[in-house]
Design an enzyme around this catalytic site. Sequence first.
Site, short mmCIF file in Angstrom:
data_model
loop_
_atom_site.label_atom_id
_atom_site.label_comp_id
_atom_site.label_asym_id
_atom_site.label_seq_id
_atom_site.Cartn_x
_atom_site.Cartn_y
_atom_site.Cartn_z
CE LYS A 148 -4.00 0.34 2.26
NZ LYS A 148 -5.10 0.32 1.28
C1 PLP Z 1 -6.17 -0.98 -4.05
C2 PLP Z 1 -6.82 -1.75 -2.96
N1 PLP Z 1 -7.26 -2.99 -3.20
C3 PLP Z 1 -7.85 -3.72 -2.25
C4 PLP Z 1 -8.07 -3.22 -0.98
C5 PLP Z 1 -8.72 -4.07 0.07
O1 PLP Z 1 -7.80 -4.52 1.02
P1 PLP Z 1 -8.23 -4.79 2.51
O2 PLP Z 1 -9.37 -5.74 2.46
O3 PLP Z 1 -7.03 -5.39 3.17
O4 PLP Z 1 -8.60 -3.49 3.10
C6 PLP Z 1 -7.63 -1.93 -0.68
C7 PLP Z 1 -7.79 -1.36 0.67
O5 PLP Z 1 -6.94 -1.49 1.51
C8 PLP Z 1 -6.99 -1.18 -1.68
O6 PLP Z 1 -6.56 0.07 -1.44
#
Ligand code: PLP
Length: 306
Positions: A159
Site C-alpha cells: 500500500k
Molecule cells: C487498491 C486496494 N485494493 C484492495 C483493498 C482491500 O484490502 P483490505 O481488504 O485489506 O482493506 C484496498 C484497501 O486497503 C486497496 O486500497
Amino acid sequence: MVEKLKKLWLDGEFVEWDQAKVHILTHSLHYGLGVFDGMRAYKRADGATYVFRLREHIDRLFDGCKMCFLTPQHTREQVMSVCLEVLRVNGLAEGYLRPIVYVGEGAMGIYVPNNPVRTAVLAWHWGAYLGDEALKSGIRAKISSFARHHVNVSLAKAKMCGQYTNSVLAKREAKLGGYDEAILLDTSGYVSEGSGENIFIVRRGIIYTPDLSCSILEGLTRDTIITLAREMGLTVIECRLTRDQLWMADEVFFTGTAAEVTPVREVDNRAIGDGTVGPITKKLQARFFDIVRGSDTSHPEWLTRV
Ligand SMILES: Cc1ncc(COP(=O)(O)O)c(C=O)c1O
C-alpha cells in the site's frame, strides 16, 4: 470531512490533533514513497471494541516497508499496541485506523538515504465508505480508462502512497461520469480490482476472484471472504477474469476494509443478475458483519480487543 479527534501518535509520542503537522520538505509529499495501511475497529455485540485483523494489517505495512527499503523506527509490536492506544486515547469505540510510514524532511532529490523514516498512527470516525445504501442495495461501477499498474511498474502488494494516484484518478473519472466506483483492468486487459477494493464475481453458484499473481492488493477482507465462503461450503476459484465475465456474472461484489462487503448491481450500464443484491453476496455480507460487529465468535484469531 474527517471529524477532528483529540490526539494522534507521531514518532513515539502522542501529539494534539491540530499540532500534527509535517514540513513542506517532507520527501514523501514530493516523491510519493511511503507505505500506509487501514483497518477498522468495531464495537461488537458484547459491548467491547475489537480491531479486525490487526496483526495482518501491520504485517502488510512492514512487508511494504521492506519492499520499499524503508526501516521504521518502531517494531511491529510497538505499532500494534500504538493502534490500540490511539483508539483508547480518543475514546473511539468504532473507527478507522491509519498507520503510515513515510520519508521526512532533510535532503531533496530522488536518493535521500539519510532522511528520517517517520511513523504516524491516527484514527477517525468512518461510516460505510460507499454509503449505507450501497451496502444494502449495491452500487454502479464502471471499468476505468486507467489500467492498474503493471506488476513490474509498481508494487501491487504494497500500500504505497504514490501508487494511489492511479486509484484517485480512476475514482474521479468514475464519479464524474456518474458512477459510484471504478473497476480497473490490468495492462493485459484482465480484471484487477476497484480503486480501493478487491473484486469477486459469482456465476452459477461458483465464486471467482483474481488470483494473487494479478496486479491486486492482497486484501485482508478478500482473504476473510474466501475463508468464510469455503467454510460455508461454497467453491472459490482464484483466477484471471475478463471484462465480459463481469458482465455475465450473476453477482458481483467488492471487498475492502473501508468498503467492507459492497454489492455491485451494475457494471458499465449492464445490470448484474437482475440488478438486485444476490443471495451469495447477501449471505457472505451477513456473516462478515456478524463476525466484525455481531456475536459470531468462530474466528477469535481475527479480533484484537482494545
Ligand atoms: C487498491 C486496494 N485494493 C484492495 C483493498 C482491500 O484490502 P483490505 O481488504 O485489506 O482493506 C484496498 C484497501 O486497503 C486497496 O486500497
